[in-house]
Design a protein around this motif. Structure first.
Motif, PDB file in Angstrom:
ATOM      1  N   ASP A 196       0.847  -1.199   0.000  1.00 63.31           N
ATOM      2  CA  ASP A 196       0.000   0.000   0.000  1.00 63.31           C
ATOM      3  C   ASP A 196       0.880   1.246   0.000  1.00 63.31           C
ATOM      4  O   ASP A 196       0.642   2.190  -0.755  1.00 63.31           O
ATOM      5  CB  ASP A 196      -0.882   0.059   1.249  1.00 63.31           C
ATOM      6  N   LEU A 197       1.888   1.247   0.857  1.00 57.06           N
ATOM      7  CA  LEU A 197       2.752   2.423   0.976  1.00 57.06           C
ATOM      8  C   LEU A 197       3.618   2.632  -0.258  1.00 57.06           C
ATOM      9  O   LEU A 197       3.777   3.760  -0.726  1.00 57.06           O
ATOM     10  CB  LEU A 197       3.619   2.311   2.232  1.00 57.06           C
ATOM     11  N   ILE A 198       4.163   1.568  -0.787  1.00 60.33           N
ATOM     12  CA  ILE A 198       5.023   1.696  -1.970  1.00 60.33           C
ATOM     13  C   ILE A 198       4.210   2.155  -3.175  1.00 60.33           C
ATOM     14  O   ILE A 198       4.524   3.168  -3.812  1.00 60.33           O
ATOM     15  CB  ILE A 198       5.743   0.364  -2.269  1.00 60.33           C
ATOM     16  N   LEU A 199       3.163   1.413  -3.511  1.00 59.31           N
ATOM     17  CA  LEU A 199       2.376   1.746  -4.702  1.00 59.31           C
ATOM     18  C   LEU A 199       1.488   2.963  -4.477  1.00 59.31           C
ATOM     19  O   LEU A 199       1.304   3.779  -5.390  1.00 59.31           O
ATOM     20  CB  LEU A 199       1.539   0.544  -5.134  1.00 59.31           C
ATOM     21  N   GLY A 200       0.938   3.094  -3.281  1.00 60.43           N
ATOM     22  CA  GLY A 200       0.053   4.223  -2.999  1.00 60.43           C
ATOM     23  C   GLY A 200       0.770   5.553  -3.081  1.00 60.43           C
ATOM     24  O   GLY A 200       0.277   6.506  -3.691  1.00 60.43           O
ATOM     25  N   ARG A 201       1.933   5.627  -2.487  1.00 58.51           N
ATOM     26  CA  ARG A 201       2.677   6.889  -2.537  1.00 58.51           C
ATOM     27  C   ARG A 201       3.142   7.208  -3.952  1.00 58.51           C
ATOM     28  O   ARG A 201       3.145   8.364  -4.363  1.00 58.51           O
ATOM     29  CB  ARG A 201       3.840   6.857  -1.561  1.00 58.51           C
ATOM     30  N   PHE A 202       3.524   6.169  -4.690  1.00 60.66           N
ATOM     31  CA  PHE A 202       3.885   6.408  -6.083  1.00 60.66           C
ATOM     32  C   PHE A 202       2.668   6.933  -6.849  1.00 60.66           C
ATOM     33  O   PHE A 202       2.763   7.914  -7.591  1.00 60.66           O
ATOM     34  CB  PHE A 202       4.412   5.126  -6.744  1.00 60.66           C
ATOM     35  N   ALA A 203       1.527   6.290  -6.661  1.00 56.11           N
ATOM     36  CA  ALA A 203       0.315   6.716  -7.369  1.00 56.11           C
ATOM     37  C   ALA A 203      -0.092   8.126  -6.978  1.00 56.11           C
ATOM     38  O   ALA A 203      -0.493   8.923  -7.839  1.00 56.11           O
ATOM     39  CB  ALA A 203      -0.823   5.731  -7.106  1.00 56.11           C
ATOM     40  N   ASP A 204      -0.012   8.451  -5.700  1.00 56.67           N
ATOM     41  CA  ASP A 204      -0.331   9.821  -5.271  1.00 56.67           C
ATOM     42  C   ASP A 204       0.486  10.838  -6.060  1.00 56.67           C
ATOM     43  O   ASP A 204      -0.025  11.861  -6.499  1.00 56.67           O
ATOM     44  CB  ASP A 204      -0.039  10.016  -3.781  1.00 56.67           C
ATOM     45  N   ALA A 205       1.757  10.546  -6.235  1.00 55.91           N
ATOM     46  CA  ALA A 205       2.667  11.491  -6.883  1.00 55.91           C
ATOM     47  C   ALA A 205       2.535  11.500  -8.405  1.00 55.91           C
ATOM     48  O   ALA A 205       2.714  12.541  -9.034  1.00 55.91           O
ATOM     49  CB  ALA A 205       4.111  11.174  -6.500  1.00 55.91           C
ATOM     50  N   GLU A 206       2.216  10.353  -9.007  1.00 58.01           N
ATOM     51  CA  GLU A 206       2.363  10.223 -10.457  1.00 58.01           C
ATOM     52  C   GLU A 206       1.101   9.906 -11.251  1.00 58.01           C
ATOM     53  O   GLU A 206       1.111  10.022 -12.474  1.00 58.01           O
ATOM     54  CB  GLU A 206       3.398   9.128 -10.757  1.00 58.01           C
ATOM     55  N   ILE A 207       0.016   9.495 -10.618  1.00 58.04           N
ATOM     56  CA  ILE A 207      -1.136   8.966 -11.362  1.00 58.04           C
ATOM     57  C   ILE A 207      -1.679   9.961 -12.396  1.00 58.04           C
ATOM     58  O   ILE A 207      -2.089   9.564 -13.480  1.00 58.04           O
ATOM     59  CB  ILE A 207      -2.259   8.492 -10.404  1.00 58.04           C
ATOM     60  N   GLY A 208      -1.647  11.220 -12.098  1.00 58.69           N
ATOM     61  CA  GLY A 208      -2.163  12.219 -13.023  1.00 58.69           C
ATOM     62  C   GLY A 208      -1.298  12.443 -14.246  1.00 58.69           C
ATOM     63  O   GLY A 208      -1.765  12.984 -15.252  1.00 58.69           O
ATOM     64  N   ASN A 209      -0.042  12.001 -14.192  1.00 60.98           N
ATOM     65  CA  ASN A 209       0.900  12.244 -15.280  1.00 60.98           C
ATOM     66  C   ASN A 209       1.211  11.016 -16.122  1.00 60.98           C
ATOM     67  O   ASN A 209       1.960  11.127 -17.090  1.00 60.98           O
ATOM     68  CB  ASN A 209       2.220  12.782 -14.711  1.00 60.98           C
ATOM     69  N   LEU A 210       0.696   9.855 -15.753  1.00 63.29           N
ATOM     70  CA  LEU A 210       1.033   8.632 -16.475  1.00 63.29           C
ATOM     71  C   LEU A 210       0.341   8.577 -17.835  1.00 63.29           C
ATOM     72  O   LEU A 210      -0.833   8.944 -17.961  1.00 63.29           O
ATOM     73  CB  LEU A 210       0.641   7.399 -15.648  1.00 63.29           C
ATOM     74  N   SER A 211       1.060   8.107 -18.822  1.00 64.68           N
ATOM     75  CA  SER A 211       0.491   7.921 -20.162  1.00 64.68           C
ATOM     76  C   SER A 211      -0.404   6.680 -20.155  1.00 64.68           C
ATOM     77  O   SER A 211      -0.390   5.894 -19.198  1.00 64.68           O
ATOM     78  CB  SER A 211       1.618   7.726 -21.177  1.00 64.68           C
ATOM     79  N   ASP A 212      -1.148   6.489 -21.221  1.00 64.84           N
ATOM     80  CA  ASP A 212      -1.995   5.296 -21.333  1.00 64.84           C
ATOM     81  C   ASP A 212      -1.155   4.027 -21.289  1.00 64.84           C
ATOM     82  O   ASP A 212      -1.540   3.043 -20.659  1.00 64.84           O
ATOM     83  CB  ASP A 212      -2.831   5.332 -22.620  1.00 64.84           C
ATOM     84  N   ALA A 213       0.006   4.050 -21.924  1.00 66.41           N
ATOM     85  CA  ALA A 213       0.887   2.873 -21.899  1.00 66.41           C
ATOM     86  C   ALA A 213       1.387   2.606 -20.485  1.00 66.41           C
ATOM     87  O   ALA A 213       1.479   1.447 -20.062  1.00 66.41           O
ATOM     88  CB  ALA A 213       2.062   3.079 -22.852  1.00 66.41           C
ATOM     89  N   GLU A 214       1.691   3.662 -19.738  1.00 66.84           N
ATOM     90  CA  GLU A 214       2.132   3.489 -18.356  1.00 66.84           C
ATOM     91  C   GLU A 214       0.990   3.000 -17.476  1.00 66.84           C
ATOM     92  O   GLU A 214       1.201   2.187 -16.566  1.00 66.84           O
ATOM     93  CB  GLU A 214       2.711   4.788 -17.819  1.00 66.84           C
ATOM     94  N   LEU A 215      -0.222   3.455 -17.746  1.00 69.39           N
ATOM     95  CA  LEU A 215      -1.377   2.947 -17.009  1.00 69.39           C
ATOM     96  C   LEU A 215      -1.564   1.457 -17.284  1.00 69.39           C
ATOM     97  O   LEU A 215      -1.876   0.686 -16.366  1.00 69.39           O
ATOM     98  CB  LEU A 215      -2.643   3.725 -17.371  1.00 69.39           C
ATOM     99  N   ASP A 216      -1.346   1.051 -18.536  1.00 65.64           N
ATOM    100  CA  ASP A 216      -1.406  -0.381 -18.873  1.00 65.64           C
ATOM    101  C   ASP A 216      -0.381  -1.161 -18.065  1.00 65.64           C
ATOM    102  O   ASP A 216      -0.673  -2.235 -17.529  1.00 65.64           O
ATOM    103  CB  ASP A 216      -1.137  -0.609 -20.366  1.00 65.64           C
ATOM    104  N   GLU A 217       0.824  -0.621 -17.972  1.00 66.60           N
ATOM    105  CA  GLU A 217       1.897  -1.287 -17.225  1.00 66.60           C
ATOM    106  C   GLU A 217       1.554  -1.357 -15.737  1.00 66.60           C
ATOM    107  O   GLU A 217       1.788  -2.384 -15.084  1.00 66.60           O
ATOM    108  CB  GLU A 217       3.223  -0.562 -17.442  1.00 66.60           C
ATOM    109  N   LEU A 218       0.990  -0.287 -15.203  1.00 71.84           N
ATOM    110  CA  LEU A 218       0.592  -0.285 -13.797  1.00 71.84           C
ATOM    111  C   LEU A 218      -0.492  -1.333 -13.550  1.00 71.84           C
ATOM    112  O   LEU A 218      -0.436  -2.066 -12.554  1.00 71.84           O
ATOM    113  CB  LEU A 218       0.114   1.103 -13.374  1.00 71.84           C
ATOM    114  N   GLU A 219      -1.452  -1.423 -14.438  1.00 77.74           N
ATOM    115  CA  GLU A 219      -2.494  -2.442 -14.295  1.00 77.74           C
ATOM    116  C   GLU A 219      -1.898  -3.843 -14.299  1.00 77.74           C
ATOM    117  O   GLU A 219      -2.310  -4.704 -13.508  1.00 77.74           O
ATOM    118  CB  GLU A 219      -3.546  -2.301 -15.405  1.00 77.74           C
ATOM    119  N   ALA A 220      -0.911  -4.090 -15.143  1.00 76.76           N
ATOM    120  CA  ALA A 220      -0.253  -5.399 -15.178  1.00 76.76           C
ATOM    121  C   ALA A 220       0.490  -5.661 -13.865  1.00 76.76           C
ATOM    122  O   ALA A 220       0.437  -6.780 -13.330  1.00 76.76           O
ATOM    123  CB  ALA A 220       0.705  -5.482 -16.362  1.00 76.76           C
TER     124      ALA A 220
END
Length: 96
Positions: free
Chosen positions: A31-55
């Motif tokens: 939760d802390l590793i992925l959550g903090r990353f998402a807090d900082a970056e989720i708004g800036n990720l490209s569609d390809a990066e969102l695909d990678e995050l989902e994987a």
């Protein structure tokens, strides 16, 4: 800090869902590793990066944590550039 600091307002449904999933993994460490990353970056990720995050979110917590800490190697299809960014992202708050 034990939860999201980012509002989901202004995010599309996919990004909101991913932000939630990053903060609700099942183990607090992830939760802390992925959550903090998402807090900082989720708004800036490209569609390809969102695909990678989902994987990455499909990988079970013990395996993903072991890969982030360097104790395990995951398949190349889930360890692209976004995985490297997550590994490099600071986990602790500045005051911790």
């Amino acid at each position: 800090m034990t939860g999201t600091t980012r509002s989901s307002s202004g995010l599309g449904d996919r990004r909101k869902r991913l932000l939630f999933r990053c903060w609700h993994r099942g183990t607090r460490e992830m939760d802390l590793i992925l959550g903090r990353f998402a807090d900082a970056e989720i708004g800036n990720l490209s569609d390809a990066e969102l695909d990678e995050l989902e994987a990455l979110l499909e990988v079970n917590d013990p395996d993903l944590y072991a890969a982030i800490t360097g104790d395990k190697v995951l398949p190349a299809d889930v360890t692209g550039a976004l995985f490297a960014r997550i590994k490099a992202h600071p986990v602790a708050d500045g005051g911790v």
